[in-house]
Design a protein around this motif. Structure first.
Motif, mmCIF file in Angstrom:
data_model
loop_
_atom_site.group_PDB
_atom_site.id
_atom_site.type_symbol
_atom_site.label_atom_id
_atom_site.label_comp_id
_atom_site.label_asym_id
_atom_site.label_seq_id
_atom_site.Cartn_x
_atom_site.Cartn_y
_atom_site.Cartn_z
ATOM 1 N N ASP A 82 36.358 2.760 -11.959
ATOM 2 C CA ASP A 82 37.003 3.952 -11.443
ATOM 3 C C ASP A 82 38.512 3.744 -11.484
ATOM 4 O O ASP A 82 39.080 3.054 -10.648
ATOM 5 N N GLY A 83 39.172 4.311 -12.473
ATOM 6 C CA GLY A 83 40.612 4.195 -12.574
ATOM 7 C C GLY A 83 41.099 3.373 -13.740
ATOM 8 O O GLY A 83 42.261 3.464 -14.133
ATOM 9 N N CYS A 84 40.239 2.529 -14.296
ATOM 10 C CA CYS A 84 40.686 1.725 -15.428
ATOM 11 C C CYS A 84 39.493 1.212 -16.219
ATOM 12 O O CYS A 84 38.367 1.188 -15.725
ATOM 13 N N GLU A 453 38.075 -0.792 -7.306
ATOM 14 C CA GLU A 453 38.777 0.354 -6.757
ATOM 15 C C GLU A 453 40.266 0.143 -6.988
ATOM 16 O O GLU A 453 40.917 -0.617 -6.273
ATOM 17 N N HIS A 455 43.753 2.374 -8.850
ATOM 18 C CA HIS A 455 44.266 3.544 -9.548
ATOM 19 C C HIS A 455 45.749 3.352 -9.826
ATOM 20 O O HIS A 455 46.398 2.475 -9.254
ATOM 21 N N THR A 456 46.281 4.203 -10.671
ATOM 22 C CA THR A 456 47.685 4.061 -11.069
ATOM 23 C C THR A 456 48.648 4.776 -10.113
ATOM 24 O O THR A 456 49.859 4.684 -10.303
ATOM 25 N N GLU A 457 48.131 5.459 -9.074
ATOM 26 C CA GLU A 457 49.018 6.264 -8.231
ATOM 27 C C GLU A 457 50.136 5.431 -7.615
ATOM 28 O O GLU A 457 51.309 5.806 -7.651
ATOM 29 N N LYS A 490 45.133 9.659 -15.949
ATOM 30 C CA LYS A 490 45.876 8.494 -15.453
ATOM 31 C C LYS A 490 45.021 7.221 -15.465
ATOM 32 O O LYS A 490 45.144 6.364 -14.602
ATOM 33 N N ARG A 491 44.144 7.104 -16.454
ATOM 34 C CA ARG A 491 43.366 5.891 -16.642
ATOM 35 C C ARG A 491 44.102 4.959 -17.613
ATOM 36 O O ARG A 491 44.803 5.426 -18.507
#
Length: 798
Positions: A82-84, A453, A455-457, A490-491
């Protein structure tokens, strides 16, 4: 010598050292331990690849992925989270088989301490560049590095290198040719030349296949079929086998557990016809299965390894990896299209400065490097350029959605189907970004599978900066800038996953210490990217190898681990410190050994945390406490106290040690690193029945003003019921400037208050005790005896 153990499960063998994985950490460990005369077994899940055996055709590439459930035992292991997404390697030599050869050192100022993270917490590196420099030297010498010979006629025709240099010059960026683990010349003193025969290294060859110098095919990331890449199978692993290491391929470790009497048992399965499960035991176990593999193994074995730090799974990052493309880029004349198809995968780099560098630049730093054009990246290029077989890509996206629902995070089989057939694009130049992204990801098990878990945020500012710089480079080269399709959501795809079992100063901060040894589990070491507490910023391979080399030096200095667990040792220390050892004589097994001989220095360290309140404009700490509570001026610190020589410390009347760490308070602008600190334990007071614990910490506030925190615990004669109150209460004053010893009363007082240590923090302090040098247990026992004796002198009867 590797031996069989009668009565052990499945006829288990025993070795001095078992190394799980054969990448940059595992290969270094195998060589260092084997060359020291220890019996070493390396368990590698993948197979060996000799020059000429790496897959190239679309049919071969379709099977070149790792997913045993799907019957695939290939080179690439692709994970989706999830995210990458992440691409790692499976084979003898680990990531060195498919990495891009760059061996950059981590920038000195990027070994950050107490750097705040957006979602709370701090990034801390318990090692420095100075600690690693001699080990960087050793690894570079062993692998063999050189910069790209751009001025040599045989290698000068690489337009992408010149183009990046031109763009950097026009934009005022820091361009450089990074060290590469590639052979461009047939020997050290010979002139570079394309496709020339290479002589075997000093330890021979694992494969018995002729190697040749780089022929600029751009296929480094697919495995070098010429053998020009100085991968670990040609260097460290060849040397390890020369010294007797047993290198076992297609052996996948499934679980680890402590062994009765000391050491560890390692359970594995074999991916060979007729192969089955097996067990091998060892005195020392080195986990080097890669960030994802090692973290997964530790999480899966957590029940068998009680006492693992709760930091397990934390500090994950992708090392800022970002893959983009410049479409239809031109050279400076505008007449020649620049592609990544000629040259090694990476020849040059642009460094982006970092706030930590102390320059005018702000933000997290990184590198932008020219990309080569191996086939599997080219199929991704087709997607970036909105060409290719959209049906296959759509199927891949559907499979990704299915994976998110079912929890099947190993996407190698689906990725293998995605690549299918492809033709090299002739108009695209990849750019590879990496840098100091935010290490706030968490690895955990979900349904028995590894989950991330992250993410790039929180790292959006970093990624935007890198992308903006790449866009400026595209403008200079007259190219169209293109992100990977996954960037729409944004992955990222990372080939440098890091963290999961980070090093730290104590178990509350990390899973292992600065030498890779797991807290509370003597003889268990982590030697890969999982141990990194944050991103390297540069390509991380050299730093991982240097940390492993440093780890091995420490392992060999310490010798075999004690059969007593670290937890049991600390329980003995706790009872001695609390006075249990005062009545009668301690059991023989805990009785202190003779004092070390003169000149044998043993250091001791522990971590202490205190918190409370401090009021500005108050001189008296006792009144400052109550005043501050109403203003909410909280104050805390965490210090690592280091006694460089226990014998000298005990003999010296003021019992002075070093203090390092941080103070944290709104009145100082948040968390501030201690620049220099001193601690005195039971220094003489104003009368024979008084002792003082003194703290003097120098730091800078957020305006750069020098400050001193001066603290004192007043230990004086009275009822034993006062013991806890006196030893856990620190009366503090905040002073202007960096105040020398003995001049505190002359300094300007800015504020005052009291700090306290809580019972739970005391337990963490006792757990954090560590020693370096001979007879560490003896040093702890002598320290404990001194501590209890001083308390008895003050609070005892009479």
């Amino acid at each position: 010598m590797i031996t069989n153990i009668p009565g052990a499960p499945s006829g288990a063998e025993h070795a001095d050292v078992v190394v799980v994985g054969s990448g940059f950490g595992g290969s270094v460990a195998a060589y260092r331990m084997a060359s020291a005369g220890l019996s070493v077994v390396v368990l590698e899940r993948g197979r060996a690849y000799s020059p000429g055996s790496f897959p190239r055709s679309p049919a071969e590439m379709g099977k070149a992925f790792w997913d045993p459930v799907a019957g695939l035992y290939g080179l690439f292991d692709v994970w989706s989270f999830d995210g990458c997404d992440s691409v790692v390697s499976s084979g003898l030599g680990g990531g060195s088989l498919i990495y891009a050869n760059v061996l950059l050192r981590k920038d000195e100022r990027w070994f950050v301490n107490e750097e705040p993270l957006p979602r709370g917490g701090y990034e801390n590196w318990p090692v420095t560049r100075a600690d690693l420099d001699p080990h960087y030297d050793a690894v570079e010498k062993m692998i063999g590095v050189t910069t790209y010979p751009l001025e040599n006629p045989a290698y000068s025709d690489t337009p992408k290198t010149r183009a990046l240099q031109d763009a950097a010059t026009e934009l005022g960026l820091d361009f450089r040719l990074p060290p590469l683990a590639v052979s461009f010349a047939p020997s050290r003193d010979a002139a570079p030349g394309i496709g020339l025969p290479l002589a075997d290294g000093p330890y021979g060859s694992l494969h018995g296949v002729q190697r040749r110098t780089c022929r600029l095919c751009g296929e480094c990331n697919l495995g070098c079929n010429d053998g020009a890449k100085n991968s670990l199978d040609h260097t460290y692993l060849a040397a390890a086998r020369h010294h007797g290491a047993d290198l076992r391929t297609l052996h996948e470790v499934r679980g680890i557990r402590p062994r009765r009497g000391g050491g560890y048992a390692v359970d594995y399965s074999t991916h060979t016809p007729g192969g089955g499960p097996g067990t091998i035991t060892c005195d020392r176990l080195v986990l080097a299965a890669g960030t994802l593999g090692t973290s997964f193994l530790l999480l899966r074995s957590r029940a068998e390894l009680p006492g693992l730090s709760d930091r397990l799974g934390t500090r994950f990052s992708g090392n800022g990896d970002l893959l983009t493309f410049l479409l239809r880029a031109k050279d400076r004349t505008g007449s020649r299209t620049i592609t990544g198809s000629r040259g090694p995968v990476i020849t040059s780099a642009i460094r982006l400065a970092d706030t930590a560098d102390g320059t005018r630049e702000t933000g997290r730093g990184g590198y932008i490097e020219d990309g080569g054009f191996p086939a599997f990246v080219d199929w991704l290029v087709e997607g970036a350029d909105l060409r290719g077989e959209l049906g296959r890509a759509a199927r891949f996206l559907v499979d990704r959605l299915r994976a998110m629902v079912t929890g099947d995070t190993n996407m190698s089989a689906e990725f293998a189907d995605l690549v299918g057939r492809g033709e090299l694009s002739t108009s695209s130049l990849p750019l590879l970004g990496m840098g100091r992204d935010v290490p706030d990801g968490v690895l955990r098990l979900r349904g028995g599978r590894l989950d991330v878990e992250w993410h790039t945020e929180t790292g959006e500012e970093y990624f935007d900066r890198v992308r903006a710089t790449m866009g400026r480079i595209a403008d200079v080269l007259g190219a169209e800038y293109a992100d990977m399709p996954a960037w729409i959501s944004k992955r990222i795809i990372t080939v440098h996953p890091l963290g999961g079992a980070p090093m730290g100063r104590h178990p509350g901060e990390g899973v292992c210490d600065a030498y890779g040894e797991v807290f509370d589990h003597p003889g268990l070491y982590i030697a890969d990217g999982a141990a990194l507490p944050g991103p390297v910023g540069a390509n991380p391979s050299l730093t991982i190898a240097a940390l492993a080399d440093r780890m091995c030096t420490r392992m060999l200095e310490k010798g075999p681990p004690s059969t007593r667990s670290a937890k049991a040792t600390r329980e003995v220390e706790f009872h001695m410190t609390m006075g249990a050892g005062l009545v009668g004589e301690p059991p023989a097994e805990t009785r202190p050994a003779p004092m070390p001989a003169p000149g044998e220095r043993t250091s001791l360290s522990f971590t202490e945390e205190m918190r409370g309140f401090l009021s500005l404009g108050v001189d008296d700490p006792r009144s400052g406490d109550m005043s501050a509570r109403s203003h909410g001026d909280r104050f805390s610190f965490e210090l690592t106290i280091t006694i460089d020589d226990v014998n000298g410390f005990l003999a010296e009347p003021t019992h002075q040690a070093r203090a390092a760490g941080w103070v944290d308070s709104p009145v100082c602008g948040g968390r501030r690193a201690v620049e220099q600190g001193w601690f005195n334990l039971f220094a003489p007071g104003m009368s024979p029945d008084r002792r003082e614990m003194r703290y003097r910490l120098w730091f800078l506030d957020d305006d750069g003003e020098k400050r001193t925190l001066s603290g004192r615990k007043d230990v004086h004669h009275g009822p034993a019921t006062r013991l806890w109150l006196d030893t856990s209460t620190l009366f503090t004053r905040l002073l202007e400037g960096h105040v020398p010893e003995g001049e505190e009363d002359k300094a300007t007082v800015l504020g005052a208050g009291t700090l306290h240590i809580r019972p739970m923090d005391l337990a963490a302090t006792l757990k954090s005790f560590d020693t370096e040098g001979p007879r560490g247990m003896t040093a702890v026992a002598r320290f404990g005896k001194f501590f209890v004796g001083e308390l008895w002198d003050v609070y005892g009867p009479g």
